[in-house]
Design a protein around this motif. Structure first.
Motif, PDB file in Angstrom:
ATOM      1  N   PHE A   1       0.833  -1.208   0.000  1.00  0.00           N
ATOM      2  CA  PHE A   1       0.000   0.000   0.000  1.00  0.00           C
ATOM      3  C   PHE A   1       0.865   1.255   0.000  1.00  0.00           C
ATOM      4  N   THR A   2       1.899   1.270   0.823  1.00  0.00           N
ATOM      5  CA  THR A   2       2.797   2.418   0.882  1.00  0.00           C
ATOM      6  C   THR A   2       3.594   2.552  -0.409  1.00  0.00           C
ATOM      7  N   ALA A   3       3.995   1.427  -0.986  1.00  0.00           N
ATOM      8  CA  ALA A   3       4.783   1.445  -2.220  1.00  0.00           C
ATOM      9  C   ALA A   3       4.011   2.076  -3.379  1.00  0.00           C
ATOM     10  N   LEU A   4       2.691   2.024  -3.332  1.00  0.00           N
ATOM     11  CA  LEU A   4       1.894   2.627  -4.406  1.00  0.00           C
ATOM     12  C   LEU A   4       2.179   4.118  -4.545  1.00  0.00           C
ATOM     13  N   SER A   5       2.512   4.768  -3.444  1.00  0.00           N
ATOM     14  CA  SER A   5       2.750   6.211  -3.504  1.00  0.00           C
ATOM     15  C   SER A   5       4.220   6.570  -3.706  1.00  0.00           C
ATOM     16  N   VAL A   6       5.146   5.614  -3.539  1.00  0.00           N
ATOM     17  CA  VAL A   6       6.564   5.942  -3.677  1.00  0.00           C
ATOM     18  C   VAL A   6       7.257   5.221  -4.828  1.00  0.00           C
ATOM     19  N   SER A   7       6.621   4.219  -5.403  1.00  0.00           N
ATOM     20  CA  SER A   7       7.235   3.456  -6.485  1.00  0.00           C
ATOM     21  C   SER A   7       6.361   3.523  -7.740  1.00  0.00           C
ATOM     22  N   PRO A   8       6.853   4.162  -8.792  1.00  0.00           N
ATOM     23  CA  PRO A   8       6.068   4.215 -10.033  1.00  0.00           C
ATOM     24  C   PRO A   8       5.798   2.824 -10.615  1.00  0.00           C
ATOM     25  N   GLY A   9       6.734   1.887 -10.443  1.00  0.00           N
ATOM     26  CA  GLY A   9       6.534   0.531 -10.947  1.00  0.00           C
ATOM     27  C   GLY A   9       5.408  -0.182 -10.221  1.00  0.00           C
ATOM     28  N   ALA A  10       5.369  -0.043  -8.897  1.00  0.00           N
ATOM     29  CA  ALA A  10       4.298  -0.655  -8.103  1.00  0.00           C
ATOM     30  C   ALA A  10       2.958  -0.029  -8.477  1.00  0.00           C
ATOM     31  N   ARG A  11       2.940   1.288  -8.646  1.00  0.00           N
ATOM     32  CA  ARG A  11       1.706   1.980  -9.021  1.00  0.00           C
ATOM     33  C   ARG A  11       1.229   1.526 -10.401  1.00  0.00           C
ATOM     34  N   ALA A  12       2.163   1.364 -11.346  1.00  0.00           N
ATOM     35  CA  ALA A  12       1.792   0.928 -12.701  1.00  0.00           C
ATOM     36  C   ALA A  12       1.202  -0.481 -12.674  1.00  0.00           C
ATOM     37  N   LEU A  13       1.805  -1.382 -11.896  1.00  0.00           N
ATOM     38  CA  LEU A  13       1.278  -2.746 -11.794  1.00  0.00           C
ATOM     39  C   LEU A  13      -0.112  -2.735 -11.170  1.00  0.00           C
ATOM     40  N   TYR A  14      -0.268  -1.986 -10.099  1.00  0.00           N
ATOM     41  CA  TYR A  14      -1.567  -1.899  -9.425  1.00  0.00           C
ATOM     42  C   TYR A  14      -2.628  -1.322 -10.369  1.00  0.00           C
ATOM     43  N   ASP A  15      -2.304  -0.228 -11.049  1.00  0.00           N
ATOM     44  CA  ASP A  15      -3.263   0.397 -11.962  1.00  0.00           C
ATOM     45  C   ASP A  15      -3.633  -0.528 -13.120  1.00  0.00           C
ATOM     46  N   ALA A  16      -2.654  -1.276 -13.619  1.00  0.00           N
ATOM     47  CA  ALA A  16      -2.934  -2.231 -14.703  1.00  0.00           C
ATOM     48  C   ALA A  16      -3.875  -3.332 -14.224  1.00  0.00           C
ATOM     49  N   GLU A  17      -3.651  -3.812 -13.013  1.00  0.00           N
ATOM     50  CA  GLU A  17      -4.530  -4.850 -12.459  1.00  0.00           C
ATOM     51  C   GLU A  17      -5.945  -4.319 -12.253  1.00  0.00           C
ATOM     52  N   ARG A  18      -6.055  -3.117 -11.725  1.00  0.00           N
ATOM     53  CA  ARG A  18      -7.386  -2.523 -11.507  1.00  0.00           C
ATOM     54  C   ARG A  18      -8.094  -2.287 -12.833  1.00  0.00           C
ATOM     55  N   ALA A  19      -7.342  -1.894 -13.866  1.00  0.00           N
ATOM     56  CA  ALA A  19      -7.935  -1.669 -15.190  1.00  0.00           C
ATOM     57  C   ALA A  19      -8.449  -2.979 -15.789  1.00  0.00           C
ATOM     58  N   ARG A  20      -7.831  -4.100 -15.428  1.00  0.00           N
ATOM     59  CA  ARG A  20      -8.294  -5.413 -15.887  1.00  0.00           C
ATOM     60  C   ARG A  20      -9.533  -5.888 -15.141  1.00  0.00           C
ATOM     61  N   GLY A  21      -9.928  -5.131 -14.113  1.00  0.00           N
ATOM     62  CA  GLY A  21     -11.116  -5.500 -13.350  1.00  0.00           C
ATOM     63  C   GLY A  21     -10.819  -6.229 -12.055  1.00  0.00           C
ATOM     64  N   THR A  22      -9.559  -6.340 -11.701  1.00  0.00           N
ATOM     65  CA  THR A  22      -9.177  -6.989 -10.449  1.00  0.00           C
ATOM     66  C   THR A  22      -9.584  -6.093  -9.286  1.00  0.00           C
ATOM     67  N   GLU A  23     -10.150  -6.689  -8.255  1.00  0.00           N
ATOM     68  CA  GLU A  23     -10.579  -5.910  -7.097  1.00  0.00           C
ATOM     69  C   GLU A  23      -9.370  -5.459  -6.280  1.00  0.00           C
ATOM     70  N   TYR A  24      -9.634  -4.587  -5.305  1.00  0.00           N
ATOM     71  CA  TYR A  24      -8.580  -3.929  -4.532  1.00  0.00           C
ATOM     72  C   TYR A  24      -7.614  -4.916  -3.878  1.00  0.00           C
ATOM     73  N   ASN A  25      -8.109  -5.830  -3.040  1.00  0.00           N
ATOM     74  CA  ASN A  25      -7.221  -6.738  -2.303  1.00  0.00           C
ATOM     75  C   ASN A  25      -6.399  -7.638  -3.219  1.00  0.00           C
ATOM     76  N   PRO A  26      -6.994  -8.277  -4.223  1.00  0.00           N
ATOM     77  CA  PRO A  26      -6.160  -9.098  -5.115  1.00  0.00           C
ATOM     78  C   PRO A  26      -5.109  -8.280  -5.867  1.00  0.00           C
ATOM     79  N   ALA A  27      -5.456  -7.062  -6.264  1.00  0.00           N
ATOM     80  CA  ALA A  27      -4.483  -6.215  -6.968  1.00  0.00           C
ATOM     81  C   ALA A  27      -3.338  -5.828  -6.025  1.00  0.00           C
TER      82      ALA A  27
END
Length: 161
Positions: free
Chosen positions: A98-124
């Motif tokens: 959760f913290t890495a989402l705000s400090v790591s662009p790579g972590a944020r990109a992976l999370y955003d890609a998963e959410r765009a695929r329809g993955t819910e919050y916890n699995p992403a």
């Protein structure tokens, strides 16, 4: 009473920081996105510091329970989260993700890609945590500090845009 407890917490935090800072892997843990002076020692303590305990990144991910569990039977295939796990480690890794989402662009990109695929919050978020565990394993194995470009080379084109 709350004031006294807060003072004791601060004293304990400074003691943990001092002891953790003397560990040979402390610098590697602290270089990871989302791991600081509280989560770093917690993750180290739960994983242990034996360098030969985990044969591979997959073994470390399985122990952390961030990797998915796949069950196949005939034509059906089900992917679920691991429920038998070390909850203290999993909680720390999810907080790191959760913290890495705000400090790591790579972590944020992976999370955003998963959410765009329809993955819910916890699995992403668990997928980000799983990737971060793999990165940590690689850093510990090669004795190198975290590097954003090395950790997320497949997201480099997304990060530049």
């Amino acid at each position: 009473m709350i004031t006294v407890l807060n003072e004791q917490v601060k004293a304990l935090e400074s003691e943990v920081e001092a002891v953790f800072g003397r560990h040979p892997d402390a610098e590697i843990y602290l270089s990871q996105p989302g791991l600081g002076s509280v989560l770093g020692p917690r993750v180290l303590g739960e994983f242990g510091d034996d360098p030969h305990r985990y044969a591979s990144g997959k073994a470390r991910k399985n122990y952390a329970a961030t990797s998915p569990l796949t069950r196949a039977s005939g034509k059906k295939k089900v992917v679920v989260a691991r429920f038998i796990r070390n909850d203290r480690l999993t909680d720390a890794l999810m907080a790191q993700a959760f913290t890495a989402l705000s400090v790591s662009p790579g972590a944020r990109a992976l999370y955003d890609a998963e959410r765009a695929r329809g993955t819910e919050y916890n699995p992403a978020l668990r997928k980000v945590a799983n990737r971060l565990v793999g990165i940590l394993h690689g850093c510990l194995k090669t004795r190198t500090l975290y590097d954003e470009a090395t950790a997320w080379p497949h997201h480099e084109n997304r990060l530049a845009a």
